[in-house]
Design a protein around this motif. Structure first.
Motif: not given
Length: 758
Positions: A97-101
């Motif tokens: 459940a990872v996302f990044s900016l």
């Protein structure tokens, strides 16, 4: 009587004078970069700079490693490629459940390798309530946590084109850009072993308008300018802002629905106009949490080590539930893929954390712990198995069936939020079956364990370690059954609580591997790792009889032989025979570096062993060794741990030991005395009471307990009961520079053992 009570209250420090724990700035002592200087070959904690609230559903961290790499952040790396919403509990397990900016300057660069930007640690701050880093190009990122999200701010240098890249990480993702409302919504579906329908829905609200925007994908790094939506593998989005702005974005996510993600954001940070507002709230939460233990005396470095460890011990297990429109808890179950009312937690491995992290929670967070016990039973109802290693789907990693340890420990300490008959039914199923996942899902070799009295080796890998842990778990099952009048279950488990004896070789006095015919494995070498043992050797696993130390003493030939063997652990050569591992693994390297003989504190099997002198008439050796371990192997720096921190366990060992006691036998109401690290420690309990440990004369030289009183009465026991703590009171210790060899040596003063004391 009234006068005596008034004097006692004054001694405990219950006066209202001074700042409350909640008002004290304890976050100043925490370094969230503690233990981040880790590699595959040598770990000094295997942590990353966690920005989160206590037991929060999500955490945020800078990302130095590639997408999909378990090594999120390594202190020696020179560039950062993103700022992740993360959930990982170990670098040895993949995240989910990872996302990044990632903010970028001058031109739009989406490729994670090419967008990576140089930084230095002297331009980096890691605190529980706030993370910030200023890159070499002067672009600054700041993060303040909420329970299910974060508030971020990107400060772009003036005159520079300003972009922000949203990376969908691995596997399936979707994004939708709402230009008019300055919002991005979407989901990610990365991770392994999840039920159909698992998604992490997110929402991002910006305080600045979008100058330009589009979508992209991270497989070929192709860009689609002007696109508002995208869905597929590795899909992401990008934004461009006017040059030189400070851009704030509030982020939250949900495992339940996009609407719940919005609710989480509005509830947790909706009214926060500036990042400082979110940071102030986070600092207040953390100061209240850390303020549950107040320490006095010691150096600034001592406080930094203590509160950094207490911070790390307050992260796992993570909340996996959310609050509906009426404020009631509910969750998406990783076990059956459905929505349920109630509480659920995840991201922990019980093989590590049953030892100290969960016992610490019974003292500091009993309400949460009770909810956790409810969640264990719910997990069993939903998938047919008790959890053993969840992140959040079940992996069954490591060995043992330690959910029963948690349940029994809670019950014996008065946390009774579950049906014990259900717990015992679930455990019996666990103990008499092998599940579809890893070795700790059910039992490897369970039939042999009951028929032979041990798990045979080499027929079953790590068989001796499994025998030892099954025996302890069966004690916990027996204990819970006895306490609740469940004779059907107590009759079953009382037959196997002594099975540990069947893997003790009477000739070498070591635990050993034994085949189905009863023969001991040939060419025995106590320095050899692996084989019948898990991540250790015979020196380490000798002591894994948590529930019956007296029985172990008897098997080893009495107290003198027992104490001599324990002394030898610290004086034996730190030799490594790599055994079945075929080469050096990091746990071996860490033991050698510690230079404490065969004592391998960097891994769990031996961490309780220094406390066992209290069972064998030499408690002063426990006092010396635990203080030596605390001072030698722990600090608040990037090199702060002697091995994997392991979901709060190694930190919790330190926290409990610094308080002056340790949970050798979870499933009983006793904590074994050691030597506190501070002159005065105040535990502020949830019930409004306080338990104070006053160690008069305590310093680095005065580590021995000369005498003790509990609530004004002489106290010779080498343990305190859970009720002693939760009822509030004063444990007063007189510390000495030389061992006191008369105190606490009588059988009546020794902690619990299943076998009769001498």
């Amino acid at each position: 009587m009234v006068r005596k009570k008034a004097i006692l209250l004054l001694a405990i420090g219950l006066s209202s004078a001074g700042l409350s724990a909640q008002q004290k700035n304890l976050v100043q002592y925490v370094n969230t970069l503690q233990g981040t200087n880790s590699t595959h070959e040598l770990t000094r904690g295997n942590t990353y700079p966690t920005t989160a609230l206590p037991f929060g559903m999500n955490t945020w961290t800078p990302q130095t490693g590639k997408n999909g790499d378990g090594w999120k952040y390594q202190y020696h790396k020179k560039t950062i490629r993103g700022f992740q919403q993360a959930h990982q509990c170990s670098s040895w397990s993949r995240d989910y459940a990872v996302f990044s900016l990632m903010p970028v300057l001058d031109s739009l660069v989406v490729d994670e390798e090419k967008r990576a930007t140089a930084f230095s640690h002297d331009q980096e701050t890691g605190k529980p309530d706030y993370y910030q880093v200023k890159f070499a190009n002067q672009l600054q990122t700041e993060i303040a946590p909420t329970e299910r999200g974060a508030h971020l701010r990107f400060s772009y240098p003036k005159g520079k084109k300003s972009f922000l890249v949203l990376d969908g990480y691995t596997h399936l993702s979707g994004v939708q850009i709402d230009v008019a409302n300055r919002t991005i919504t979407g989901y990610v579906n990365n991770g392994e072993g999840f039920k159909e329908g698992f998604r992490n829905f997110f929402v991002m609200r910006f305080d600045q308008p979008f100058k330009a925007y589009g979508t992209w994908e991270n497989k070929q790094n192709t860009i689609q300018p002007g696109n508002l939506t995208a869905e597929g593998k590795g899909k992401g989005a990008y934004l461009e802002f006017k040059p030189g702005l400070k851009v704030q974005v509030k982020v939250a996510s949900s495992y339940i629905s996009p609407e719940q993600a919005v609710r989480n954001l509005e509830t947790e940070s909706g009214n926060d106009k500036q990042l400082e507002d979110t940071r102030r709230k986070a600092a207040a939460v953390w100061n209240a949490s850390l303020g549950k233990i107040e320490v006095e005396g010691g150096t600034k470095e001592d406080k930094e080590t203590f509160y950094s460890c207490f911070f790390r011990a307050s992260l796992f297990s993570r909340k996996f539930y959310e609050l509906d429109k009426d404020g009631k808890p509910y969750y998406f179950s990783p076990y059956d893929g459905k929505i349920h009312e109630g509480y659920m937690y995840t991201d922990t491995g019980f093989w590590d954390t049953f030892r100290a992290q969960f016992p610490l929670n019974t003292i500091m967070h009993p309400e949460m712990h009770g909810r956790y016990m409810q969640g264990l039973i719910s997990a069993w109802e939903q998938c047919g198995w008790l959890p053993s290693w969840s992140f959040p789907s079940e992996a069954g990693s490591m060995i043992g069936n330690h959910a029963i340890s948690l349940l029994t420990d809670a019950w014996v300490k008065g946390i009774r939020t579950f049906d014990p008959q259900q717990a015992l039914k679930a455990y019996l199923h666990e103990a008499t079956n092998k599940g579809p996942w890893g070795p700790a899902n059910g039992r490897d070799g369970w039939k042999d364990y009951y028929q032979l009295g041990y798990v045979p080796y080499p027929e079953v890998r790590e068989a001796t370690a499994k025998t030892l842990e099954y025996s302890y778990d069966d004690f916990c099952g027996y204990q819970l059954a006895e306490m609740t009048g469940q004779t059907f279950y107590s009759d079953i488990f009382k037959k196997t609580v002594y099975n540990y004896k069947n893997v003790m070789d009477p000739k070498t006095k070591f635990m050993r591997g034994r085949d189905r015919q009863g023969k001991w494995n040939a060419s025995f070498d106590p320095y050899e790792w692996g084989g019948p043992f898990t991540e250790g050797n015979a020196w380490h696993w000798q002591w894994s009889v948590f529930h019956d130390v007296q029985g172990l003493i008897n098997l080893m030939g009495g107290e003198d032989a027992f104490n001599t063997r324990m002394d030898s652990v610290f004086t034996a050569p730190n030799t490594v025979n790599v055994g079945s591992y075929g080469g050096m693994i990091h746990e071996m390297t860490e033991m050698v570096m510690a230079d404490m003989g065969q004592y391998a504190h960097g891994n769990q099997p031996i961490q309780h062993m220094p406390y066992l002198y209290t069972y064998s008439g030499q408690p002063w050796k426990t006092q010396y060794q635990v203080r030596n371990i605390m001072s030698k192997l722990y600090n608040a720096t990037e090199n702060g741990y002697p091995g994997d921190e392991d979901q709060g366990q190694t930190s919790s060992w330190y926290v409990l030991s610094a308080l002056g006691f340790y949970s050798v036998t979870p499933g009983t109401d006793q904590y074994v005395l050691g030597s506190p690290a501070f002159k005065k420690i105040t535990i502020n309990l949830e019930n409004g009471k306080r338990f104070v440990i006053q160690a008069d004369g305590n310093d680095a030289a005065h580590v021995y307990i000369k005498s003790a009183t509990l609530n004004g009465k002489p106290y010779t026991a080498n343990y305190v009961k859970h009720s002693d703590i939760t009822n509030g009171g004063l444990l007063r210790l007189e510390m000495s520079a030389s061992p006191e060899k008369q105190r606490g040596t009588k059988p009546a003063d020794r902690p619990f053992s299943l076998s009769a004391k001498p």
